[in-house]
Design a protein around this motif. Structure first.
Motif, mmCIF file in Angstrom:
data_model
loop_
_atom_site.group_PDB
_atom_site.id
_atom_site.type_symbol
_atom_site.label_atom_id
_atom_site.label_comp_id
_atom_site.label_asym_id
_atom_site.label_seq_id
_atom_site.Cartn_x
_atom_site.Cartn_y
_atom_site.Cartn_z
ATOM 1 N N ILE A 150 -4.724 11.768 51.155
ATOM 2 C CA ILE A 150 -3.856 12.199 49.888
ATOM 3 C C ILE A 150 -4.298 11.253 48.952
ATOM 4 O O ILE A 150 -4.397 10.224 49.288
ATOM 5 C CB ILE A 150 -2.249 11.408 50.368
ATOM 6 C CG1 ILE A 150 -1.531 12.348 51.600
ATOM 7 C CG2 ILE A 150 -1.440 11.601 48.823
ATOM 8 C CD1 ILE A 150 -0.416 11.187 51.804
ATOM 9 N N ASP A 151 -4.932 11.215 47.940
ATOM 10 C CA ASP A 151 -5.740 11.189 46.883
ATOM 11 C C ASP A 151 -4.806 10.235 45.487
ATOM 12 O O ASP A 151 -3.491 11.550 44.948
ATOM 13 C CB ASP A 151 -7.105 11.299 46.670
ATOM 14 C CG ASP A 151 -7.299 12.958 46.110
ATOM 15 O OD1 ASP A 151 -5.776 13.367 45.679
ATOM 16 O OD2 ASP A 151 -7.800 13.903 46.253
ATOM 17 N N GLU A 152 -5.156 10.671 44.894
ATOM 18 C CA GLU A 152 -5.044 10.558 43.445
ATOM 19 C C GLU A 152 -4.766 12.257 42.771
ATOM 20 O O GLU A 152 -3.875 11.487 41.765
ATOM 21 C CB GLU A 152 -5.844 9.412 42.138
ATOM 22 C CG GLU A 152 -7.002 10.333 42.127
ATOM 23 C CD GLU A 152 -8.010 9.818 42.550
ATOM 24 O OE1 GLU A 152 -9.200 10.235 42.411
ATOM 25 O OE2 GLU A 152 -7.312 9.238 43.702
ATOM 26 N N THR A 153 -4.939 13.122 43.051
ATOM 27 C CA THR A 153 -5.149 14.024 42.207
ATOM 28 C C THR A 153 -3.178 14.664 43.164
ATOM 29 O O THR A 153 -3.093 15.610 43.216
ATOM 30 C CB THR A 153 -5.567 14.787 42.195
ATOM 31 O OG1 THR A 153 -5.950 15.562 44.261
ATOM 32 C CG2 THR A 153 -6.639 14.158 41.842
ATOM 33 N N SER A 154 -2.255 14.195 43.812
ATOM 34 C CA SER A 154 -1.707 14.343 44.990
ATOM 35 C C SER A 154 -0.096 14.233 44.048
ATOM 36 O O SER A 154 0.186 13.855 42.796
ATOM 37 C CB SER A 154 -1.701 13.506 46.634
ATOM 38 O OG SER A 154 -0.178 13.368 46.750
ATOM 39 N N HIS A 155 0.826 14.787 44.397
ATOM 40 C CA HIS A 155 2.503 15.348 43.386
ATOM 41 C C HIS A 155 2.856 13.653 43.532
ATOM 42 O O HIS A 155 3.169 13.698 43.395
ATOM 43 C CB HIS A 155 2.509 16.548 43.970
ATOM 44 C CG HIS A 155 2.210 17.915 43.428
ATOM 45 N ND1 HIS A 155 2.118 17.870 42.830
ATOM 46 C CD2 HIS A 155 2.275 18.789 44.353
ATOM 47 C CE1 HIS A 155 1.424 19.242 41.896
ATOM 48 N NE2 HIS A 155 1.969 19.761 43.417
ATOM 49 N N LEU A 156 2.494 13.311 45.196
ATOM 50 C CA LEU A 156 3.145 11.462 45.761
ATOM 51 C C LEU A 156 2.973 11.245 44.428
ATOM 52 O O LEU A 156 3.665 9.850 43.912
ATOM 53 C CB LEU A 156 2.147 10.956 46.708
ATOM 54 C CG LEU A 156 2.520 10.264 47.380
ATOM 55 C CD1 LEU A 156 4.462 10.028 47.792
ATOM 56 C CD2 LEU A 156 2.067 9.522 48.117
ATOM 57 N N ALA A 169 3.048 9.835 30.887
ATOM 58 C CA ALA A 169 1.559 10.071 31.815
ATOM 59 C C ALA A 169 1.104 11.189 32.245
ATOM 60 O O ALA A 169 0.111 10.945 32.863
ATOM 61 C CB ALA A 169 2.263 9.726 32.963
ATOM 62 N N LYS A 170 1.029 12.240 31.242
ATOM 63 C CA LYS A 170 0.849 13.757 31.807
ATOM 64 C C LYS A 170 -0.704 13.361 31.209
ATOM 65 O O LYS A 170 -1.300 12.842 30.104
ATOM 66 C CB LYS A 170 1.197 15.177 31.217
ATOM 67 C CG LYS A 170 2.882 15.082 32.158
ATOM 68 C CD LYS A 170 3.013 16.211 31.649
ATOM 69 C CE LYS A 170 4.834 16.379 32.170
ATOM 70 N NZ LYS A 170 5.019 17.789 31.846
ATOM 71 N N GLY A 171 -1.957 13.412 32.070
ATOM 72 C CA GLY A 171 -3.427 13.849 31.569
ATOM 73 C C GLY A 171 -3.849 12.309 31.298
ATOM 74 O O GLY A 171 -4.966 12.411 30.956
ATOM 75 N N ILE A 172 -3.015 11.090 31.974
ATOM 76 C CA ILE A 172 -3.399 10.095 32.188
ATOM 77 C C ILE A 172 -3.857 10.016 33.173
ATOM 78 O O ILE A 172 -3.802 10.085 34.338
ATOM 79 C CB ILE A 172 -2.541 8.691 32.381
ATOM 80 C CG1 ILE A 172 -1.603 9.353 30.222
ATOM 81 C CG2 ILE A 172 -2.905 7.355 32.104
ATOM 82 C CD1 ILE A 172 -0.638 8.109 30.296
ATOM 83 N N SER A 173 -5.802 9.760 33.613
ATOM 84 C CA SER A 173 -6.198 9.527 34.869
ATOM 85 C C SER A 173 -6.060 8.293 35.270
ATOM 86 O O SER A 173 -5.519 6.827 34.939
ATOM 87 C CB SER A 173 -7.478 8.915 33.999
ATOM 88 O OG SER A 173 -8.368 8.658 35.671
#
Length: 316
Positions: free
Chosen positions: A47-53, A61-65
């Motif tokens: 599970i990395d930072e791209t996960s829905h979690l 928050a959308k589009g923010i790294s």
């Protein structure tokens, strides 16, 4: 040189030892660490930072790294507050909670932010519960209604959690959207129902998973609850979006009949005489045998299941 038998962490309780084995089978890191942050979840589950979690529904928050820094990875940071801190919970509750979350996170459908925020409250709840002198020794001791043949009921643990949610000022009910309907006179009316909140449903889920894991420690022919994937190839099982498909034998309240029914059903499955789609209905029909027996006898015994009883009473 004499050989010495060495036991690695011999469990004082077979149930807790079995839970530790479940956790370690997913990842030894989950068993060794009492804080599961970004690095632990990535190491154990990918599970990395791209996960829905880690996703957030608000537009800001959308589009923010949210890529973590090297220091955050090393410190096993709770990225966006997502993580599990079991250090506040004493044993054996700690092992039970770790097994629950380890099993749950292994299913991708549970890796989203909203279910996490709802279920992670179990940790704080169990922390407070453990300090109560009236608390039962283990979480599984609260039981799940399925064990008593009432799978649609609520665990006593859920009722306790609802009281706790009230104490900490979390909502315990949800309102459904307004529905326009017509009353008996034909007039249009607005209907709004109030339901028990999903916030406390996690206690039901916890006790169910603990019962499931306890049963999976047994030989298949001794389990009272069995996952369909332990009986059939995966491609033959219909997908269940929220919970894995399973069968159980708790509906048979007579121990001897439960044992006989389990043996009979597993034998038919082994001989490919029962398909997954027909299995639940077959079990339900077989449970009617107990109903008939109890109508005829105050204390049904195996000798009461005669050929004449089957022909004249059960099949009639």
């Amino acid at each position: 040189m004499a050989l010495t038998a060495v036991h690695v962490n011999p469990p004082a309780d077979a149930y807790l030892g079995g839970l530790r084995a479940v956790i370690a089978s997913i990842s030894p890191a989950l068993l060794d660490r009492d804080r599961w942050g970004f690095q632990t979840l990535k190491e154990a589950y990918g599970i990395d930072e791209t996960s829905h979690l880690y996703s957030r529904s608000d537009s800001r928050a959308k589009g923010i790294s949210i890529r973590p820094s090297a220091d955050q990875i090393l410190s096993d940071v709770f990225l966006r507050g997502i993580g599990y801190d079991f250090t506040i919970v004493p044993e054996p509750f700690r092992t039970e909670l770790k097994a629950f979350f380890a099993w749950r996170l292994a299913r991708p459908q549970h890796r989203s932010r909203e279910p996490h925020c709802r279920t992670v409250r179990l940790i704080a709840f169990c922390h407070q519960l453990s300090a109560n002198p009236t608390a039962l020794p283990r979480l599984i001791d609260y039981g799940h209604p399925i064990e008593f043949g009432a799978g649609n009921g609520s665990s006593p643990l859920r009722n306790i959690m609802e009281l706790w949610l009230n104490e900490v000022e979390f909502s315990t009910t949800i309102d459904t959207p307004e529905i326009i309907a017509r009353d008996e006179s034909g007039s249009r009316v607005i209907i709004r129902h109030n339901y028990r909140c999903q916030n406390s449903m996690s206690a039901n889920e916890l006790t169910f998973i603990l019962v499931l894991l306890r049963e999976r420690m047994k030989l298949l022919e001794r389990r009272d609850l069995i996952l369909m994937r332990d009986l059939y190839p995966e491609e033959e099982i219909a997908e269940a979006p929220r919970r894995e498909s399973y069968i159980h034998f708790y509906g048979f309240r007579l121990d001897w009949l439960r044992h006989a029914a389990r043996h009979f059903i597993l034998s038919k499955i082994n001989h490919q005489e029962l398909r997954p789609t027909s299995l639940p209905g077959f079990i339900s029909r077989l449970q009617l045998l107990e109903t008939c027996l109890r109508e005829e006898h105050a204390d049904p015994q195996i000798e009461h299941v005669t050929e004449s009883f089957i022909r004249e009473r059960f099949l009639n």
